[in-house]
Motif scaffolding. Structure first.
Motif, PDB file in Angstrom:
ATOM      1  N   ILE A  94       4.733   0.600  -9.907  1.00 33.29           N
ATOM      2  CA  ILE A  94       4.977  -0.796  -9.546  1.00 33.29           C
ATOM      3  C   ILE A  94       5.770  -1.476 -10.652  1.00 33.29           C
ATOM      4  O   ILE A  94       5.502  -1.300 -11.844  1.00 33.29           O
ATOM      5  CB  ILE A  94       3.648  -1.547  -9.274  1.00 33.29           C
ATOM      6  N   ASP A  95       6.778  -2.231 -10.262  1.00 33.42           N
ATOM      7  CA  ASP A  95       7.582  -3.024 -11.192  1.00 33.42           C
ATOM      8  C   ASP A  95       7.168  -4.482 -11.041  1.00 33.42           C
ATOM      9  O   ASP A  95       7.419  -5.106 -10.003  1.00 33.42           O
ATOM     10  CB  ASP A  95       9.069  -2.862 -10.871  1.00 33.42           C
TER      11      ASP A  95
ATOM     12  N   ARG B 275      11.228   4.694 -12.446  1.00 33.93           N
ATOM     13  CA  ARG B 275      10.466   4.946 -11.215  1.00 33.93           C
ATOM     14  C   ARG B 275      10.826   6.331 -10.654  1.00 33.93           C
ATOM     15  O   ARG B 275       9.941   7.091 -10.252  1.00 33.93           O
ATOM     16  CB  ARG B 275      10.766   3.870 -10.169  1.00 33.93           C
ATOM     17  N   TYR B 276      12.102   6.652 -10.649  1.00 39.49           N
ATOM     18  CA  TYR B 276      12.538   7.942 -10.118  1.00 39.49           C
ATOM     19  C   TYR B 276      11.935   9.093 -10.922  1.00 39.49           C
ATOM     20  O   TYR B 276      11.420  10.067 -10.348  1.00 39.49           O
ATOM     21  CB  TYR B 276      14.067   8.032 -10.143  1.00 39.49           C
TER      22      TYR B 276
ATOM     23  N   ARG C 127      -3.144  -8.016  -0.426  1.00 35.25           N
ATOM     24  CA  ARG C 127      -2.746  -6.630  -0.210  1.00 35.25           C
ATOM     25  C   ARG C 127      -1.457  -6.505   0.606  1.00 35.25           C
ATOM     26  O   ARG C 127      -0.678  -5.566   0.406  1.00 35.25           O
ATOM     27  CB  ARG C 127      -3.885  -5.859   0.462  1.00 35.25           C
ATOM     28  N   GLN C 128      -1.217  -7.432   1.499  1.00 34.76           N
ATOM     29  CA  GLN C 128      -0.011  -7.339   2.316  1.00 34.76           C
ATOM     30  C   GLN C 128       1.237  -7.528   1.459  1.00 34.76           C
ATOM     31  O   GLN C 128       2.218  -6.779   1.586  1.00 34.76           O
ATOM     32  CB  GLN C 128      -0.039  -8.377   3.438  1.00 34.76           C
ATOM     33  N   VAL C 129       1.207  -8.517   0.570  1.00 35.29           N
ATOM     34  CA  VAL C 129       2.338  -8.715  -0.333  1.00 35.29           C
ATOM     35  C   VAL C 129       2.517  -7.494  -1.233  1.00 35.29           C
ATOM     36  O   VAL C 129       3.644  -7.040  -1.485  1.00 35.29           O
ATOM     37  CB  VAL C 129       2.144  -9.986  -1.182  1.00 35.29           C
ATOM     38  N   LEU C 130       1.403  -6.943  -1.706  1.00 34.43           N
ATOM     39  CA  LEU C 130       1.462  -5.766  -2.568  1.00 34.43           C
ATOM     40  C   LEU C 130       2.125  -4.590  -1.854  1.00 34.43           C
ATOM     41  O   LEU C 130       3.057  -3.967  -2.389  1.00 34.43           O
ATOM     42  CB  LEU C 130       0.050  -5.390  -3.027  1.00 34.43           C
ATOM     43  N   VAL C 131       1.676  -4.283  -0.649  1.00 32.61           N
ATOM     44  CA  VAL C 131       2.226  -3.143   0.095  1.00 32.61           C
ATOM     45  C   VAL C 131       3.689  -3.391   0.451  1.00 32.61           C
ATOM     46  O   VAL C 131       4.545  -2.504   0.296  1.00 32.61           O
ATOM     47  CB  VAL C 131       1.390  -2.875   1.356  1.00 32.61           C
TER      48      VAL C 131
ATOM     49  N   GLN D  20      10.365  -1.817  -3.144  1.00 31.09           N
ATOM     50  CA  GLN D  20      10.778  -1.228  -4.416  1.00 31.09           C
ATOM     51  C   GLN D  20      11.081   0.268  -4.293  1.00 31.09           C
ATOM     52  O   GLN D  20      11.877   0.812  -5.058  1.00 31.09           O
ATOM     53  CB  GLN D  20       9.700  -1.474  -5.474  1.00 31.09           C
ATOM     54  N   TYR D  21      10.464   0.935  -3.335  1.00 31.23           N
ATOM     55  CA  TYR D  21      10.672   2.367  -3.132  1.00 31.23           C
ATOM     56  C   TYR D  21      11.740   2.669  -2.077  1.00 31.23           C
ATOM     57  O   TYR D  21      11.935   3.836  -1.727  1.00 31.23           O
ATOM     58  CB  TYR D  21       9.367   3.038  -2.690  1.00 31.23           C
ATOM     59  N   ARG D  22      12.438   1.663  -1.593  1.00 27.67           N
ATOM     60  CA  ARG D  22      13.306   1.860  -0.433  1.00 27.67           C
ATOM     61  C   ARG D  22      14.429   2.867  -0.706  1.00 27.67           C
ATOM     62  O   ARG D  22      14.930   3.504   0.240  1.00 27.67           O
ATOM     63  CB  ARG D  22      13.902   0.525   0.034  1.00 27.67           C
ATOM     64  N   ASN D  23      14.850   3.030  -1.946  1.00 24.42           N
ATOM     65  CA  ASN D  23      15.946   3.963  -2.246  1.00 24.42           C
ATOM     66  C   ASN D  23      15.443   5.287  -2.811  1.00 24.42           C
ATOM     67  O   ASN D  23      16.211   6.036  -3.418  1.00 24.42           O
ATOM     68  CB  ASN D  23      16.915   3.318  -3.241  1.00 24.42           C
TER      69      ASN D  23
END
Length: 537
Positions: free
Chosen positions: A227-228, A212-213, A55-59, A65-68
């Motif tokens: 998720i990509d 994603r956007y 779960r840590q890697v997933l989060v 991936q959502y940083r922008n």
């Protein structure tokens, strides 16, 4: 709005495998583990707890991936919740079609959010997160590049190749200009749609990022997490299975056995290969094949011995991409997933895969057939009332509907069946007499009967055509209705994009779908607008 539910089998658009699966037919019982209902999901939730994921890697990966992107609070909260072992996902997947491609792209994701909400209400001790898994590693540019709007078929002409999610959005700009020039009428919904398209494909450099956007802007309010899977950190979690499938593959043999068993009653959907992996690098996405002691990437000069391939896999797991046989295995290895929502063909190929999951000790989720929807706007609703067609009759072909309408409303006898029977009796007598004279005349008598039958069929068709001309005005309403709801005799959801519905309804379009969608999609939805509206050509 009015919502009507229709059994899938009444629509004629679903395979026997799909309808048998929904009805719990015993012939399919051995190919899955959890039934698509509350009882099955309760079992899936309990079983999933025995299959932990990192779960840590997933989060961390999702945050990166959502940083922008600007996140809805519901999305941000759901990503955080994935760190907790009491949180599970409801996943659906599709490749990143331009402008979402088809309506069912939206329906899939809405369905995942609806089932997550349903489970949350039933099982408040857990958290359920809807996840859209971008098929970014797919290379089907012909599928991704086409969409329709305002009666026009748009196609992205690009020389790019390889994984579609990695493709640049730069050469999309002329196509975007043509599209946005047609969006209207002017108003808040049109401006909002233009903004979404502009920001998606002009402010994001790849198709995966743009997709994603769009999903976040349209459906993030429901907490949908995108998720990509084309990510080195996620592929690292899949490394043991990647290694075995390269050096001691088992999936091919197991899927072949299951497919043979499935084909005793149904057809197999997915084709397995000895190595079910592609190699991804730059603009390359090609199959890997083993030839003796060497592994080769097709249509390239790339090849390795065992040592070289092991080194490449360890250094760059992101360059190894699962095909349809292993994609679900990867998905379930990185997500705490309890249900997968897929279309008819997806459910069909997942039914081939359970032994592969069992072999690798990966959780096999409940399979839920995605919600299908027919949206009848107010103008089409008025046409339906004029024609007198029931909701179920709408799913019949135009020609079948027209013939039934003519037979129902004509005052003339258009059928020659009685004449055909009389003719058969007469020719039987003639044939008997002819054979009594000379046995060799049998073939001539039968040929004459065949010719006469054909002439009767031709005459019957001419009579039907003539009566259709007499009823042309009434029949035109049936054709107009069918073309509006079933363009090219296909399901609306496989032809239209969400854009014209968004222009009319705005974000309320998604709210209506969310409320109407059945948690397990076990019936076909007809959603009917009831307010008056003028039909445009």
């Amino acid at each position: 709005m009015e919502t009507v539910c229709i059994p899938h089998q009444a629509t004629t658009f679903f395979s026997r495998l799909n309808t048998d699966y929904l009805s719990g037919h015993e012939a399919l019982a051995s190919f899955y583990q959890f039934s698509p209902d509350d009882a099955g999901l309760d079992q899936a939730i309990a079983a999933r707890k025995q299959f932990p994921v990192n779960r840590q890697v997933l989060v961390d990966t999702l945050r990166r991936q959502y940083r922008n992107h600007t996140l809805y609070e519901a999305v941000s909260s759901n990503i955080d919740a994935l760190a907790d072992h009491n949180t599970f996902t409801i996943c659906t997947a599709h490749q990143p079609n331009l402008m979402t491609g088809y309506l069912y792209f939206i329906y899939k994701i809405i369905h995942a959010a609806r089932l997550a909400r349903h489970l949350q209400e039933r099982r408040p001790e857990h958290r359920f997160v809807p996840v859209f898994y971008i098929g970014s590693e797919d290379a089907d540019i012909d599928e991704l590049s086409v969409f329709r709007f305002n009666g026009i078929r748009f196609r992205w002409q690009t020389e790019q190749a390889g994984a579609v999610g990695r493709m640049s959005t730069n050469d999309l700009q002329p196509l975007l200009g043509q599209l946005t020039a047609l969006i209207g009428p002017p108003g808040d919904n049109a401006e909002r749609l233009k903004d979404i398209i502009h920001n998606a494909y002009r402010q994001h450099s790849t198709i995966a990022e743009a997709t994603r956007y769009i999903v976040n802007e349209l459906l993030g309010q429901y907490g949908v997490v995108v998720i990509d899977p084309d990510d080195a950190a996620l592929k690292q979690l899949f490394l043991p299975i990647l290694h075995q499938e390269l050096f001691a593959p088992r999936a091919h043999e197991l899927v072949q056995q299951t497919s043979q068993a499935l084909e005793q009653e149904y057809g197999a959907q997915a084709y397995s290969r000895p190595i079910n992996l592609f190699y991804l690098k730059d603009d390359i996405r090609e199959r890997i094949e083993q030839h003796g002691d060497e592994w080769r990437v097709l249509r390239s000069d790339i090849r390795w011995n065992r040592t070289g391939l092991e080194q490449e896999l360890a250094a760059h797991p992101e360059r190894f991409s699962p095909n349809v046989i292993l994609r679900g295995l990867f998905q379930e290895s990185i997500l705490p997933n309890v249900a997968f929502i897929g279309g008819g063909s997806e459910v069909a190929y997942w039914l081939q895969l359970k032994p592969v999951f069992d072999h690798y000790k990966v959780f096999f989720p409940a399979l839920v057939l995605r919600q299908s929807v027919l949206w009848i706007d107010a103008a089409a609703s008025r046409l339906q009332r004029k024609t007198g067609l029931s909701d179920e009759e709408l799913f019949q072909s135009s020609e079948k509907l027209v013939r039934a309408f003519v037979h129902k409303h004509t005052h003339k006898d258009l059928a020659l069946e009685d004449t055909r029977q009389q003719l058969n009796q007469l020719f039987d007598q003639i044939k008997t007499k002819a054979v009594n004279v000379d046995i060799t005349l049998r073939a001539s008598a039968e040929a004459a009967l065949t010719k006469m039958r054909h002439q009767l069929d031709t005459m019957e068709k001419k009579m039907m055509r003539a009566e259709k001309r007499n009823m042309a005005e009434q029949l035109s309403q049936i054709y107009k209705l069918k073309n509006r709801l079933f363009p090219n005799e296909s399901l609306q959801e496989r032809y239209d994009t969400f854009m014209p519905y968004f222009l009319e309804q705005g974000p309320a379009f998604f709210d209506i779908l969310m409320e109407a969608t059945l948690p397990y999609g076990n019936q076909f939805l007809v959603i009917r607008e009831t307010q008056p509206e003028t039909l445009t050509a």
